[in-house]
Design a protein around this motif. Structure first.
Motif, PDB file in Angstrom:
ATOM      1  N   GLN A  40       0.681  -1.289   0.112  1.00  0.00           N
ATOM      2  CA  GLN A  40       0.070   0.035   0.141  1.00  0.00           C
ATOM      3  C   GLN A  40       0.725   1.394  -0.012  1.00  0.00           C
ATOM      4  O   GLN A  40       0.269   2.232  -0.434  1.00  0.00           O
ATOM      5  CB  GLN A  40      -1.000   0.123   1.325  1.00  0.00           C
ATOM      6  N   THR A  41       2.063   1.359   0.447  1.00  0.00           N
ATOM      7  CA  THR A  41       2.756   2.414   0.892  1.00  0.00           C
ATOM      8  C   THR A  41       4.091   2.536  -0.003  1.00  0.00           C
ATOM      9  O   THR A  41       4.324   3.886  -0.609  1.00  0.00           O
ATOM     10  CB  THR A  41       3.090   2.610   2.224  1.00  0.00           C
ATOM     11  N   ALA A  42       4.781   1.423  -0.277  1.00  0.00           N
ATOM     12  CA  ALA A  42       5.988   1.317  -1.031  1.00  0.00           C
ATOM     13  C   ALA A  42       6.140   2.245  -2.041  1.00  0.00           C
ATOM     14  O   ALA A  42       5.364   1.984  -2.914  1.00  0.00           O
ATOM     15  CB  ALA A  42       6.580   0.285  -0.874  1.00  0.00           C
ATOM     16  N   THR A  43       7.281   2.933  -2.032  1.00  0.00           N
ATOM     17  CA  THR A  43       7.446   3.522  -3.639  1.00  0.00           C
ATOM     18  C   THR A  43       8.100   2.564  -4.526  1.00  0.00           C
ATOM     19  O   THR A  43       8.724   1.583  -3.776  1.00  0.00           O
ATOM     20  CB  THR A  43       8.189   4.906  -3.427  1.00  0.00           C
ATOM     21  N   GLU A  44       8.482   2.823  -5.681  1.00  0.00           N
ATOM     22  CA  GLU A  44       9.270   1.925  -6.532  1.00  0.00           C
ATOM     23  C   GLU A  44      10.627   1.663  -5.886  1.00  0.00           C
ATOM     24  O   GLU A  44      11.107   0.640  -5.582  1.00  0.00           O
ATOM     25  CB  GLU A  44       9.342   2.488  -7.880  1.00  0.00           C
ATOM     26  N   GLU A  45      11.138   2.785  -5.308  1.00  0.00           N
ATOM     27  CA  GLU A  45      12.660   2.790  -4.820  1.00  0.00           C
ATOM     28  C   GLU A  45      12.499   1.719  -3.690  1.00  0.00           C
ATOM     29  O   GLU A  45      13.405   1.163  -3.365  1.00  0.00           O
ATOM     30  CB  GLU A  45      13.104   4.063  -4.398  1.00  0.00           C
ATOM     31  N   ASP A  46      11.554   2.034  -2.809  1.00  0.00           N
ATOM     32  CA  ASP A  46      11.306   1.155  -1.475  1.00  0.00           C
ATOM     33  C   ASP A  46      11.339  -0.316  -1.900  1.00  0.00           C
ATOM     34  O   ASP A  46      11.598  -1.117  -1.106  1.00  0.00           O
ATOM     35  CB  ASP A  46       9.863   1.595  -0.665  1.00  0.00           C
ATOM     36  N   PHE A  47      10.414  -0.397  -2.729  1.00  0.00           N
ATOM     37  CA  PHE A  47      10.256  -1.926  -3.431  1.00  0.00           C
ATOM     38  C   PHE A  47      11.504  -2.644  -4.002  1.00  0.00           C
ATOM     39  O   PHE A  47      11.675  -3.616  -3.314  1.00  0.00           O
ATOM     40  CB  PHE A  47       9.143  -1.770  -4.337  1.00  0.00           C
ATOM     41  N   GLN A  48      12.324  -1.740  -4.436  1.00  0.00           N
ATOM     42  CA  GLN A  48      13.306  -2.317  -5.199  1.00  0.00           C
ATOM     43  C   GLN A  48      14.414  -2.480  -3.828  1.00  0.00           C
ATOM     44  O   GLN A  48      15.113  -3.549  -3.775  1.00  0.00           O
ATOM     45  CB  GLN A  48      14.040  -1.269  -5.915  1.00  0.00           C
ATOM     46  N   LEU A  49      14.428  -1.800  -2.890  1.00  0.00           N
ATOM     47  CA  LEU A  49      15.272  -1.909  -1.536  1.00  0.00           C
ATOM     48  C   LEU A  49      15.028  -3.200  -0.825  1.00  0.00           C
ATOM     49  O   LEU A  49      15.689  -3.972  -0.503  1.00  0.00           O
ATOM     50  CB  LEU A  49      15.240  -0.741  -0.712  1.00  0.00           C
ATOM     51  N   VAL A  50      13.832  -3.274  -0.788  1.00  0.00           N
ATOM     52  CA  VAL A  50      13.192  -4.581  -0.221  1.00  0.00           C
ATOM     53  C   VAL A  50      13.569  -5.845  -0.736  1.00  0.00           C
ATOM     54  O   VAL A  50      14.044  -6.958  -0.384  1.00  0.00           O
ATOM     55  CB  VAL A  50      11.555  -4.369   0.163  1.00  0.00           C
ATOM     56  N   LEU A  51      13.440  -5.659  -2.220  1.00  0.00           N
ATOM     57  CA  LEU A  51      13.830  -7.054  -3.009  1.00  0.00           C
ATOM     58  C   LEU A  51      15.383  -7.223  -2.716  1.00  0.00           C
ATOM     59  O   LEU A  51      15.364  -8.344  -2.782  1.00  0.00           O
ATOM     60  CB  LEU A  51      13.534  -6.643  -4.421  1.00  0.00           C
ATOM     61  N   GLU A  52      16.262  -6.055  -2.650  1.00  0.00           N
ATOM     62  CA  GLU A  52      17.559  -6.240  -2.547  1.00  0.00           C
ATOM     63  C   GLU A  52      17.841  -7.119  -1.198  1.00  0.00           C
ATOM     64  O   GLU A  52      18.513  -7.889  -1.158  1.00  0.00           O
ATOM     65  CB  GLU A  52      18.299  -5.091  -2.473  1.00  0.00           C
ATOM     66  N   TRP A  53      17.090  -6.756   0.095  1.00  0.00           N
ATOM     67  CA  TRP A  53      17.140  -7.279   1.385  1.00  0.00           C
ATOM     68  C   TRP A  53      16.743  -8.875   1.125  1.00  0.00           C
ATOM     69  O   TRP A  53      17.304  -9.642   1.647  1.00  0.00           O
ATOM     70  CB  TRP A  53      16.175  -6.624   2.265  1.00  0.00           C
ATOM     71  N   VAL A  54      15.697  -8.797   0.423  1.00  0.00           N
ATOM     72  CA  VAL A  54      15.265 -10.320   0.325  1.00  0.00           C
ATOM     73  C   VAL A  54      16.278 -11.423  -0.203  1.00  0.00           C
ATOM     74  O   VAL A  54      16.689 -12.494  -0.071  1.00  0.00           O
ATOM     75  CB  VAL A  54      13.690 -10.394  -0.298  1.00  0.00           C
ATOM     76  N   GLU A  55      16.571 -10.618  -1.310  1.00  0.00           N
ATOM     77  CA  GLU A  55      17.555 -11.685  -2.351  1.00  0.00           C
ATOM     78  C   GLU A  55      18.877 -11.885  -1.394  1.00  0.00           C
ATOM     79  O   GLU A  55      19.395 -12.885  -1.267  1.00  0.00           O
ATOM     80  CB  GLU A  55      18.070 -10.734  -3.554  1.00  0.00           C
ATOM     81  N   GLU A  56      19.287 -10.745  -0.757  1.00  0.00           N
ATOM     82  CA  GLU A  56      20.489 -11.063   0.154  1.00  0.00           C
ATOM     83  C   GLU A  56      20.234 -11.926   1.149  1.00  0.00           C
ATOM     84  O   GLU A  56      20.994 -12.964   1.500  1.00  0.00           O
ATOM     85  CB  GLU A  56      20.798  -9.538   1.016  1.00  0.00           C
ATOM     86  N   ARG A  57      19.022 -11.961   1.894  1.00  0.00           N
ATOM     87  CA  ARG A  57      18.600 -12.973   2.758  1.00  0.00           C
ATOM     88  C   ARG A  57      18.686 -14.476   2.417  1.00  0.00           C
ATOM     89  O   ARG A  57      19.209 -15.338   2.952  1.00  0.00           O
ATOM     90  CB  ARG A  57      17.337 -12.561   3.460  1.00  0.00           C
ATOM     91  N   LEU A  58      18.023 -14.433   1.042  1.00  0.00           N
ATOM     92  CA  LEU A  58      18.057 -15.867   0.392  1.00  0.00           C
ATOM     93  C   LEU A  58      19.537 -16.252   0.124  1.00  0.00           C
ATOM     94  O   LEU A  58      19.588 -17.562   0.181  1.00  0.00           O
ATOM     95  CB  LEU A  58      17.138 -15.808  -0.658  1.00  0.00           C
ATOM     96  N   LYS A  59      20.228 -15.486  -0.359  1.00  0.00           N
ATOM     97  CA  LYS A  59      21.688 -15.736  -0.655  1.00  0.00           C
ATOM     98  C   LYS A  59      22.396 -16.288   0.364  1.00  0.00           C
ATOM     99  O   LYS A  59      23.145 -17.313   0.231  1.00  0.00           O
ATOM    100  CB  LYS A  59      22.262 -14.541  -1.172  1.00  0.00           C
ATOM    101  N   ASN A  60      22.265 -15.682   1.562  1.00  0.00           N
ATOM    102  CA  ASN A  60      22.991 -16.080   2.773  1.00  0.00           C
ATOM    103  C   ASN A  60      21.923 -17.265   3.416  1.00  0.00           C
ATOM    104  O   ASN A  60      22.575 -17.741   4.336  1.00  0.00           O
ATOM    105  CB  ASN A  60      22.988 -15.097   3.647  1.00  0.00           C
ATOM    106  N   ASN A  61      21.042 -17.516   3.081  1.00  0.00           N
ATOM    107  CA  ASN A  61      20.227 -18.696   3.550  1.00  0.00           C
ATOM    108  C   ASN A  61      20.161 -18.734   4.878  1.00  0.00           C
ATOM    109  O   ASN A  61      20.303 -19.602   5.760  1.00  0.00           O
ATOM    110  CB  ASN A  61      20.792 -20.103   3.093  1.00  0.00           C
ATOM    111  N   THR A  62      20.001 -17.469   5.522  1.00  0.00           N
ATOM    112  CA  THR A  62      19.637 -17.353   7.067  1.00  0.00           C
ATOM    113  C   THR A  62      18.460 -17.243   7.470  1.00  0.00           C
ATOM    114  O   THR A  62      17.401 -16.745   6.840  1.00  0.00           O
ATOM    115  CB  THR A  62      20.492 -16.034   7.609  1.00  0.00           C
ATOM    116  N   THR A  63      18.045 -17.579   8.660  1.00  0.00           N
ATOM    117  CA  THR A  63      16.675 -17.514   9.259  1.00  0.00           C
ATOM    118  C   THR A  63      16.919 -16.955  10.709  1.00  0.00           C
ATOM    119  O   THR A  63      17.648 -17.005  11.494  1.00  0.00           O
ATOM    120  CB  THR A  63      16.024 -18.909   9.305  1.00  0.00           C
ATOM    121  N   ASN A  64      15.612 -16.484  11.332  1.00  0.00           N
ATOM    122  CA  ASN A  64      15.611 -16.042  12.621  1.00  0.00           C
ATOM    123  C   ASN A  64      14.816 -16.978  13.525  1.00  0.00           C
ATOM    124  O   ASN A  64      14.143 -16.591  14.294  1.00  0.00           O
ATOM    125  CB  ASN A  64      14.996 -14.594  12.593  1.00  0.00           C
ATOM    126  N   GLU A  65      14.761 -18.206  13.115  1.00  0.00           N
ATOM    127  CA  GLU A  65      14.051 -19.225  13.812  1.00  0.00           C
ATOM    128  C   GLU A  65      14.636 -19.567  15.172  1.00  0.00           C
ATOM    129  O   GLU A  65      15.938 -19.338  15.462  1.00  0.00           O
ATOM    130  CB  GLU A  65      13.732 -20.421  13.144  1.00  0.00           C
TER     131      GLU A  65
END
Length: 66
Positions: A41-66
């Motif tokens: 609802q709120t994110a701009t295109e720039e925000d969305f791209q930044l979130v995607l980068e964070w998700v890709e980095e998290r997936l690349k590192n295969n880390t979880t907070n479980e």
């Protein structure tokens, strides 16, 4: 006066008790909901791209907070 709630008093008490006994679960649900609302609802295109980068980095590192 009509009942203002769609749930029973017993259900509201049970939910409140659960939330008091499980604050981490409540916090998790709140954060998840806030994240979804921000992205959808709120994110701009720039925000969305930044979130995607964070998700890709998290997936690349295969880390979880479980």
């Amino acid at each position: 006066m009509e009942n203002e709630y769609s749930t029973t008093e017993a259900q509201r008490r049970a939910s409140k008790n659960y939330e008091q006994r499980n604050p981490e679960a409540k916090q998790y649900r709140n954060k998840k909901s806030a994240t979804k609302n921000f992205i959808t609802q709120t994110a701009t295109e720039e925000d969305f791209q930044l979130v995607l980068e964070w998700v890709e980095e998290r997936l690349k590192n295969n880390t979880t907070n479980e």
